[in-house]
Design a protein around this motif. Structure first.
Motif, PDB file in Angstrom:
ATOM      1  N   LYS A  49       0.676  -1.244   0.084  1.00 11.93           N
ATOM      2  CA  LYS A  49       0.022  -0.144  -0.008  1.00 11.93           C
ATOM      3  C   LYS A  49       0.672   1.132   0.071  1.00 11.93           C
ATOM      4  O   LYS A  49       0.528   2.082  -0.900  1.00 11.93           O
ATOM      5  N   TYR A  62      -6.241  -1.827  -0.667  1.00  6.66           N
ATOM      6  CA  TYR A  62      -5.319  -2.364   0.299  1.00  6.66           C
ATOM      7  C   TYR A  62      -6.067  -2.479   1.621  1.00  6.66           C
ATOM      8  O   TYR A  62      -5.966  -3.520   2.470  1.00  6.66           O
ATOM      9  N   ASP A  63      -6.874  -1.490   2.127  1.00 11.49           N
ATOM     10  CA  ASP A  63      -7.514  -1.518   3.148  1.00 11.49           C
ATOM     11  C   ASP A  63      -8.500  -2.742   3.269  1.00 11.49           C
ATOM     12  O   ASP A  63      -8.681  -3.474   4.629  1.00 11.49           O
TER      13      ASP A  63
END
Length: 98
Positions: A49, A62-63
């Motif tokens: 990220k 990515y989260d």
């Protein structure tokens, strides 16, 4: 039922339980290893990220991936932390004649 027969049955029941205990221990070891690997993977996701380009048309989430990995790790940890109580076993009657 004679005492030697009862002892033999008890020994057979105990011997049959040994592979189950070994399998349960092996499963716990495997799950602990998976949890560790997922922790390493979560670290890699954070690094990816940080390295991701900021100017792109489509962004990888990515989260969301990190949250999913955390959820999987929590599920494994819950299973590993669960109490390991033996199941109750109904006692043998021992008298088979009327």
């Amino acid at each position: 039922m004679s005492l030697p027969l009862r002892s033999t049955i008890a020994a057979l029941v105990a011997a049959a339980a040994l592979p189950v205990a070994a399998d349960a221990d092996r499963e716990r070891e495997n799950l602990a290893r998976l949890e560790h690997e997922l922790a390493l993977l979560a670290s890699e996701v954070r690094a990816a990220k940080a390295d991701a380009p900021s100017i792109t048309r489509i962004h990888f989430q990515y989260d969301n991936l990190a949250r999913d990995l955390d959820l999987i790790r929590a599920g494994i940890a819950d299973h590993l932390d669960a109490p390991r109580h033996p199941r109750p076993i109904e006692p043998l009657k021992g008298d088979y004649r009327r």
